[in-house]
Design a protein around this motif. Sequence first.
Motif, PDB file in Angstrom:
ATOM      1  N   ASP A 116       0.847  -1.201   0.000  1.00 33.01           N
ATOM      2  CA  ASP A 116       0.000   0.000   0.000  1.00 33.01           C
ATOM      3  C   ASP A 116       0.871   1.235   0.000  1.00 33.01           C
ATOM      4  O   ASP A 116       1.897   1.252   0.661  1.00 33.01           O
ATOM      5  CB  ASP A 116      -0.796   0.077   1.318  1.00 33.01           C
ATOM      6  CG  ASP A 116      -2.074  -0.707   1.275  1.00 33.01           C
ATOM      7  OD1 ASP A 116      -2.441  -1.103   0.166  1.00 33.01           O
ATOM      8  OD2 ASP A 116      -2.670  -0.910   2.332  1.00 33.01           O
ATOM      9  N   VAL A 117       0.441   2.264  -0.686  1.00 34.06           N
ATOM     10  CA  VAL A 117       1.024   3.586  -0.475  1.00 34.06           C
ATOM     11  C   VAL A 117      -0.131   4.489  -0.075  1.00 34.06           C
ATOM     12  O   VAL A 117      -1.108   4.607  -0.816  1.00 34.06           O
ATOM     13  CB  VAL A 117       1.723   4.116  -1.735  1.00 34.06           C
ATOM     14  CG1 VAL A 117       2.293   5.492  -1.470  1.00 34.06           C
ATOM     15  CG2 VAL A 117       2.826   3.172  -2.155  1.00 34.06           C
ATOM     16  N   ALA A 118      -0.042   5.098   1.100  1.00 35.51           N
ATOM     17  CA  ALA A 118      -1.147   5.898   1.599  1.00 35.51           C
ATOM     18  C   ALA A 118      -0.625   7.264   2.018  1.00 35.51           C
ATOM     19  O   ALA A 118       0.549   7.407   2.369  1.00 35.51           O
ATOM     20  CB  ALA A 118      -1.807   5.208   2.797  1.00 35.51           C
ATOM     21  N   ALA A 119      -1.489   8.269   1.967  1.00 32.35           N
ATOM     22  CA  ALA A 119      -1.106   9.602   2.425  1.00 32.35           C
ATOM     23  C   ALA A 119      -2.335  10.317   2.956  1.00 32.35           C
ATOM     24  O   ALA A 119      -3.359  10.376   2.283  1.00 32.35           O
ATOM     25  CB  ALA A 119      -0.482  10.403   1.286  1.00 32.35           C
ATOM     26  N   GLY A 120      -2.247  10.841   4.167  1.00 29.72           N
ATOM     27  CA  GLY A 120      -3.320  11.643   4.726  1.00 29.72           C
ATOM     28  C   GLY A 120      -3.200  13.072   4.209  1.00 29.72           C
ATOM     29  O   GLY A 120      -2.266  13.403   3.482  1.00 29.72           O
ATOM     30  N   PRO A 121      -4.153  13.929   4.594  1.00 29.03           N
ATOM     31  CA  PRO A 121      -4.139  15.306   4.066  1.00 29.03           C
ATOM     32  C   PRO A 121      -2.880  16.077   4.444  1.00 29.03           C
ATOM     33  O   PRO A 121      -2.289  16.756   3.587  1.00 29.03           O
ATOM     34  CB  PRO A 121      -5.397  15.934   4.677  1.00 29.03           C
ATOM     35  CG  PRO A 121      -5.823  15.009   5.763  1.00 29.03           C
ATOM     36  CD  PRO A 121      -5.324  13.655   5.411  1.00 29.03           C
ATOM     37  N   LEU A 126       2.615  18.025   2.635  1.00 29.62           N
ATOM     38  CA  LEU A 126       4.060  18.114   2.820  1.00 29.62           C
ATOM     39  C   LEU A 126       4.815  17.255   1.808  1.00 29.62           C
ATOM     40  O   LEU A 126       6.037  17.137   1.874  1.00 29.62           O
ATOM     41  CB  LEU A 126       4.432  17.661   4.236  1.00 29.62           C
ATOM     42  CG  LEU A 126       3.964  18.591   5.350  1.00 29.62           C
ATOM     43  CD1 LEU A 126       4.112  17.930   6.701  1.00 29.62           C
ATOM     44  CD2 LEU A 126       4.732  19.899   5.309  1.00 29.62           C
ATOM     45  N   GLY A 127       4.085  16.586   0.913  1.00 29.05           N
ATOM     46  CA  GLY A 127       4.738  15.752  -0.085  1.00 29.05           C
ATOM     47  C   GLY A 127       5.257  14.445   0.484  1.00 29.05           C
ATOM     48  O   GLY A 127       6.255  13.920  -0.004  1.00 29.05           O
ATOM     49  N   LEU A 128       4.584  13.940   1.506  1.00 30.12           N
ATOM     50  CA  LEU A 128       5.024  12.692   2.114  1.00 30.12           C
ATOM     51  C   LEU A 128       3.998  11.591   1.850  1.00 30.12           C
ATOM     52  O   LEU A 128       2.859  11.860   1.485  1.00 30.12           O
ATOM     53  CB  LEU A 128       5.178  12.863   3.633  1.00 30.12           C
ATOM     54  CG  LEU A 128       6.193  13.895   4.101  1.00 30.12           C
ATOM     55  CD1 LEU A 128       6.195  13.961   5.614  1.00 30.12           C
ATOM     56  CD2 LEU A 128       7.567  13.547   3.576  1.00 30.12           C
ATOM     57  N   ILE A 144       6.217   2.055   6.858  1.00 33.95           N
ATOM     58  CA  ILE A 144       7.265   3.073   6.802  1.00 33.95           C
ATOM     59  C   ILE A 144       6.580   4.400   6.511  1.00 33.95           C
ATOM     60  O   ILE A 144       6.219   4.685   5.377  1.00 33.95           O
ATOM     61  CB  ILE A 144       8.306   2.765   5.713  1.00 33.95           C
ATOM     62  CG1 ILE A 144       8.794   1.324   5.848  1.00 33.95           C
ATOM     63  CG2 ILE A 144       9.462   3.734   5.814  1.00 33.95           C
ATOM     64  CD1 ILE A 144       9.719   0.922   4.719  1.00 33.95           C
ATOM     65  N   PRO A 145       6.364   5.238   7.545  1.00 33.19           N
ATOM     66  CA  PRO A 145       5.715   6.519   7.307  1.00 33.19           C
ATOM     67  C   PRO A 145       6.749   7.580   6.939  1.00 33.19           C
ATOM     68  O   PRO A 145       7.962   7.358   7.044  1.00 33.19           O
ATOM     69  CB  PRO A 145       5.066   6.821   8.658  1.00 33.19           C
ATOM     70  CG  PRO A 145       5.976   6.170   9.645  1.00 33.19           C
ATOM     71  CD  PRO A 145       6.634   4.997   8.964  1.00 33.19           C
ATOM     72  N   GLY A 146       6.250   8.718   6.497  1.00 31.86           N
ATOM     73  CA  GLY A 146       7.114   9.873   6.294  1.00 31.86           C
ATOM     74  C   GLY A 146       8.117   9.726   5.167  1.00 31.86           C
ATOM     75  O   GLY A 146       9.235  10.240   5.258  1.00 31.86           O
ATOM     76  N   LEU A 147       7.736   9.016   4.098  1.00 34.37           N
ATOM     77  CA  LEU A 147       8.633   8.941   2.954  1.00 34.37           C
ATOM     78  C   LEU A 147       8.279  10.053   1.978  1.00 34.37           C
ATOM     79  O   LEU A 147       7.104  10.310   1.737  1.00 34.37           O
ATOM     80  CB  LEU A 147       8.463   7.595   2.250  1.00 34.37           C
ATOM     81  CG  LEU A 147       8.917   6.359   2.997  1.00 34.37           C
ATOM     82  CD1 LEU A 147       8.494   5.113   2.246  1.00 34.37           C
ATOM     83  CD2 LEU A 147      10.426   6.393   3.141  1.00 34.37           C
TER      84      LEU A 147
END
Lengths: 170, 566
Positions: A116-121, A126-128, A144-147
């Motif tokens: 999965d690749v996920a991103a919250g608002p 912030l482009g993470l 692995i968060p914050g990539l």
Amino acid sequence: MPQEPVDPQGIAWTRVSPKYAAVRMAGWAVGTAVTLLVLSVPLVLRLAGIWTWPPLWLAWAVPLAVLALDLVRLSLIPRQVRAIGYAERSEDLLVRRGLLFQRVLVVPYGRMQYVDVAAGPVARALGLCEVRLHTAAADATIEIPGLPAAEGARLRENLTARGQARLAGL
Amino acid sequence: MTVHRPQPPEDPDLPERPGPAGTPPRIPEPLSEPLSEPLSRADEAPWRRVHPVSPLIRGWIGLLAVAWFWGQNWFEDIILAVEDPGGRGAPPMEGIPFLGGVAWLLLVGGAVLVLVGLSFFLSWRFTKYQVTDQHVNVNSGVVFRRQRQARIDRVQAIDIVQPLLARIFGLAELKFEVADAGQTAMSLAFLRLGEAKRLRNLILARAAGLRSAPEGTGAPGPGLPGTGFSGTGAAAPGSGVGPSEPAAGAVPATDPAASPDSAASLDPAEAPERVVAAVPVGRLAGSLVCRPLTVATVVLVIGALVLQPVLTEDVSPLVVLPFLLGAAGALWKGFSSGFNFQAAASPDGLRMGYGLLDTRHQTVPPGRVQAVQIRRPLLWRPFGWYRVAVNVAGYGPGGDGGEERSTVLPVGTFADVLGVLSVVLPDPGTARPLELITAGIDGSGDAEGFRTTPRRARGLAPLAWRRQGFALTDTALFARTGVLGRALVIVPHERTQGIALEQGPLARRFGVCDVRLATTAGPVSPRVVQADVEVARVLFLEQADRAARARHRHDRDHWLEENPHG
């Protein structure tokens, strides 16, 4: 990143983006605001004179204590983010996290079920993004968060390719 | 492969709506054609339906409730109407004369029965299944259609379940489990028992990689070297309870006219089996008596009786009644589900059968066991009893019959344990398996290569520090814990999904940490407790390599096609 006793030897950890601390702080702010709002209801009612039971000092103490704990948690966030690391080896992926309670997890690429690749608002602003590698075991999910978005995409492609080469049933 | 095939010819008056609940149900033949045709190509495999009375058996509780409710109302109304002809006694029926009320009720009841019957008929009519060389297909649903396809070589387990009512009718439910954490991928409810067994054998033979299964698929299951297991001593099947398995190698008698070729391709003989463990009723009852729950109940009851004169009158001893009922329920569940338990080895893998009222026959193919746990609870230790549970991806953490399904030996002797282990762990990867397992269950210290908690951390586990540890063989990791109630967990290297090192602040002070091996959801959660940090770090990396390497060596979906340890 300092070498912790629990870290296996000879692993070069890749750190996640320091901007991820901002994401965590945003989450912290929302959580703290909601908690304080709920906890200060007795205080407001007591001050307004609607309630008589909780003594005034108690009505003040509870939200303040919680606020103090939350501030400690806030001050730890940058260090916690610095403690997150991951490493790609030829056969497996490692991830570490935690300061007080430390955890290192390794998953061979062949065990991967999907990525999965996920991103919250906030993270998206912030482009993470966050990469999650799922296996057949619920407690062997690598997160692995914050990539940075580009790094997340690269990691996903890399994992998929490596998993494909070694992918098997269960 | 979801094309709607022309239906096989049927008796025109056969799909009768099942009779209402009150009438004794007649069981028509499901299909008039022979059960097997000499076809095995995917596009020609016939679509079949489950048995016509299936919806009735599935919905019998609901039907019974409706019938009871309605019948009661009707009865009351008649009585009230007789007692009070004016009609005032029956408010819903007010104004309707006595005979009219009965007619009205009959009309509504009849309409409800017709509707229920029609929905049963439709749900039966629209549910079809097909077994091809590689897939099992099930189409179902009347308004919202569902077409589901599962790959046969991904099968994790096959269960044949017989609830009491289905058993009375000689029917069975076939459950086809894949690795989706406890949900049942395919459930065919209900089939005739013979048909269910035939399908199970067919699916297992195809999953094993036998495109045309020969008679009697191979040699009996591999034995554990040096265990001294004897297959005859444990065989004690109960009489009359549960359908007995057909004799080894017997072709199911459903198609006497089929040619030998079709018998080989479509009706693979049931693989021969060898009983490795059975639970006598006496031991099962004893094991239930020696459960903490039973002991707690007895203590509670005695306490209530003793304290009764002391207590004031407003505390009734009946307050323990709900607890008693709960305990009785749990004990009954343990008894009925462990009744007549029998585990057997076959080339299809592990076979288990058990149950007093509802029976269940499980088959777990080789290589589907993700982790094994042997437990020796404190209260069972005087009797030398053990309990063995496994993680199987298809069974998941709970759900329908969750705990019993994952228990491969509810209570057994050490010989039973070895017998079951020889099936679920055919290759322990050591020359001294008996010594290793004995050391794992009962030993302490570093005998047989166990690495235990270092002495400096004995403050964290004053009793267990010499026992909790791990040992490695070529094929599996053995982790033992507990000193009063003991446990040994075995995880094959090729089933390790991931490895985690975990350390809290207290463990850091003592220089130890936990190593957790991740497996699929189930009752077993393998963990090496409080190992020395240096040892754990080495184990962590080496185990990751071993897991990856073991996986390259054998990934055996088709367990008879490949040589697993070539």
